[in-house]
Write a protein that holds these residues in place. Structure first.
Motif, mmCIF file in Angstrom:
data_model
loop_
_atom_site.group_PDB
_atom_site.id
_atom_site.type_symbol
_atom_site.label_atom_id
_atom_site.label_comp_id
_atom_site.label_asym_id
_atom_site.label_seq_id
_atom_site.Cartn_x
_atom_site.Cartn_y
_atom_site.Cartn_z
ATOM 1 N N ARG A 1 29.768 127.003 -9.553
ATOM 2 C CA ARG A 1 29.764 128.157 -8.637
ATOM 3 C C ARG A 1 30.714 129.249 -9.123
ATOM 4 O O ARG A 1 30.381 130.440 -9.089
ATOM 5 N N VAL A 2 31.894 128.860 -9.597
ATOM 6 C CA VAL A 2 32.901 129.864 -9.950
ATOM 7 C C VAL A 2 32.726 130.404 -11.365
ATOM 8 O O VAL A 2 33.336 131.415 -11.716
ATOM 9 N N ILE A 3 31.901 129.753 -12.191
ATOM 10 C CA ILE A 3 31.669 130.215 -13.562
ATOM 11 C C ILE A 3 30.599 131.298 -13.560
ATOM 12 O O ILE A 3 29.586 131.197 -12.861
ATOM 13 N N ARG A 4 30.830 132.334 -14.331
ATOM 14 C CA ARG A 4 29.829 133.400 -14.451
ATOM 15 C C ARG A 4 28.592 132.874 -15.171
ATOM 16 O O ARG A 4 28.676 131.875 -15.909
ATOM 17 N N PRO A 5 27.430 133.523 -15.016
ATOM 18 C CA PRO A 5 26.227 133.114 -15.750
ATOM 19 C C PRO A 5 26.478 133.072 -17.257
ATOM 20 O O PRO A 5 27.097 133.968 -17.821
ATOM 21 N N CYS A 6 26.051 132.001 -17.881
ATOM 22 C CA CYS A 6 26.236 131.729 -19.316
ATOM 23 C C CYS A 6 27.688 131.417 -19.660
ATOM 24 O O CYS A 6 28.024 131.305 -20.843
ATOM 25 N N GLY A 7 28.569 131.267 -18.650
ATOM 26 C CA GLY A 7 29.929 130.826 -18.913
ATOM 27 C C GLY A 7 29.960 129.358 -19.287
ATOM 28 O O GLY A 7 28.944 128.647 -19.226
ATOM 29 N N ILE A 8 31.123 128.873 -19.655
ATOM 30 C CA ILE A 8 31.256 127.552 -20.270
ATOM 31 C C ILE A 8 31.899 126.552 -19.327
ATOM 32 O O ILE A 8 32.901 126.852 -18.676
ATOM 33 N N GLU B 1 22.987 124.133 -19.044
ATOM 34 C CA GLU B 1 22.308 123.763 -20.280
ATOM 35 C C GLU B 1 23.309 123.165 -21.261
ATOM 36 O O GLU B 1 24.389 123.727 -21.486
ATOM 37 N N LEU B 2 22.958 122.036 -21.831
ATOM 38 C CA LEU B 2 23.835 121.359 -22.785
ATOM 39 C C LEU B 2 23.941 122.177 -24.069
ATOM 40 O O LEU B 2 22.944 122.480 -24.709
ATOM 41 N N ALA B 3 25.180 122.541 -24.419
ATOM 42 C CA ALA B 3 25.414 123.297 -25.646
ATOM 43 C C ALA B 3 25.984 122.437 -26.758
ATOM 44 O O ALA B 3 25.774 122.714 -27.937
ATOM 45 N N ILE C 1 20.105 128.322 -17.192
ATOM 46 C CA ILE C 1 19.156 127.903 -18.227
ATOM 47 C C ILE C 1 18.815 129.130 -19.042
ATOM 48 O O ILE C 1 18.215 130.090 -18.543
ATOM 49 N N ALA C 2 19.221 129.136 -20.302
ATOM 50 C CA ALA C 2 19.014 130.306 -21.144
ATOM 51 C C ALA C 2 17.533 130.503 -21.436
ATOM 52 O O ALA C 2 16.811 129.534 -21.683
ATOM 53 N N PRO C 3 17.044 131.759 -21.388
ATOM 54 C CA PRO C 3 15.636 132.008 -21.740
ATOM 55 C C PRO C 3 15.400 131.721 -23.218
ATOM 56 O O PRO C 3 16.292 131.924 -24.055
ATOM 57 N N VAL C 4 14.212 131.261 -23.523
ATOM 58 C CA VAL C 4 13.848 130.968 -24.908
ATOM 59 C C VAL C 4 13.204 132.204 -25.512
ATOM 60 O O VAL C 4 12.308 132.813 -24.927
ATOM 61 N N ASP C 5 13.645 132.605 -26.680
ATOM 62 C CA ASP C 5 13.090 133.766 -27.364
ATOM 63 C C ASP C 5 11.757 133.369 -27.994
ATOM 64 O O ASP C 5 11.718 132.619 -28.967
ATOM 65 N N VAL C 6 10.676 133.877 -27.394
ATOM 66 C CA VAL C 6 9.341 133.528 -27.902
ATOM 67 C C VAL C 6 8.722 134.684 -28.683
ATOM 68 O O VAL C 6 7.537 134.700 -28.950
ATOM 69 N N THR C 7 9.516 135.688 -29.033
ATOM 70 C CA THR C 7 9.006 136.826 -29.786
ATOM 71 C C THR C 7 8.575 136.383 -31.175
ATOM 72 O O THR C 7 9.335 135.735 -31.899
#
Length: 273
Positions: free
Chosen positions: A69-76, A178-180, A200-206
């Motif tokens: 809750r207290v960690i920002r998005p994509c924080g560790i 997400e497990l890093a 959950i990080a988006p997957v780059d499908v480009t």
């Protein structure tokens, strides 16, 4: 910039851990509990380091929920846990998943004394500094620790059973992480480490553009030919729909086969093959 959270102020830590009279405790920045980080706002920190912490939580699922809750998005979120096979938890039973789920749903009051009793019976005999301090044993010691609200290892996990716990915990509390990185116990270490990213990080499908050249032109021609063949077969498939009422297998079988070929070619075209 790092702040340290503990359940009591720095000056009270020596009372809590009387068996460690010479310990130099890190100054406490925030008095709080990892299961209730209400002193911190949502998404207000870049990282949380829970170093040999989660096993001390009576309600570890609630603890994970608060940390995320207290960690920002994509924080560790950094979690290091002791491996019971090489620590004073060696004689203890591994914590079942349904046990921590029950504590998350129904609270911890009904399991609290059993945890302390099991700790005194199976762990403290292996804790060198406690044996040196000649701490009490049996029910008297259980009561002493409970009155102190002492921070024992309430739960015990190996890396594999901790993974099982994580799968259930994230589903139970609706957590997204997400497990890093995973670092198993190595050499003389007594710990294993998990590093997670919040969300959950988006997957780059480009699909990168094809390099220009003779091969590119050939691939384009092949794709155009496939598309033309798909168009022709789609017409055949439409004819199939028109004759589905026919009972003649000899009429419908070739058309059904053509329809299947069209579907496969379409998939190949979309995948770039």
């Amino acid at each position: 910039q790092v702040r340290y959270v503990d359940r009591v102020p720095t000056e009270e830590l020596h009372k809590q851990y009387a068996e460690l009279p010479d310990a130099d405790f890190v100054p406490v920045s925030i008095v709080g509990d990892a299961q209730d980080l209400s002193a911190l706002e949502d998404s207000s920190v870049d990282f949380v380091i829970a170093n040999h912490l989660l096993e001390h939580l009576e309600n570890p699922i609630a603890g994970l929920r608060e940390m995320l809750r207290v960690i920002r998005p994509c924080g560790i979120l950094y979690l290091a846990l002791p491996d019971p096979r090489v620590t004073f938890d060696v004689d203890r039973e591994l914590t079942p998943v349904d046990h921590v789920v029950d504590e998350y749903r129904n609270g911890t009051a009904h399991t609290r004394e059993a945890h302390f009793t099991e700790w005194v019976a199976n762990a403290e005999k292996h804790v060198e500094w406690m044996q040196k301090a000649r701490v009490k044993t049996g029910p008297e010691r259980v009561r002493e620790l409970m009155d102190l609200d002492y921070s024992i290892h309430f739960h015990v996990w190996r890396p594999d059973t901790f993974l099982e716990f994580l799968v259930v915990a994230t589903a139970e509390a609706g957590l997204e992480m997400e497990l890093a990185e995973f670092i198993p116990r190595q050499g003389g270490d007594d710990e294993y480490i998990f590093v997670f990213l919040k969300g959950i990080a988006p997957v780059d499908v480009t699909v990168p553009p094809l390099p220009e050249g003779p091969e590119t032109a050939q691939l384009r021609n092949e794709v155009m030919s496939l598309r033309a063949e798909i168009g022709r077969l789609e017409v055949t498939a439409d004819q199939l729909a028109a004759v589905t009422r026919s009972r003649s297998w000899r009429v419908t079988a070739p058309l059904r086969a053509a329809s299947g070929v069209a579907s496969r070619l379409r998939q190949r075209s979309r995948s770039g093959h």
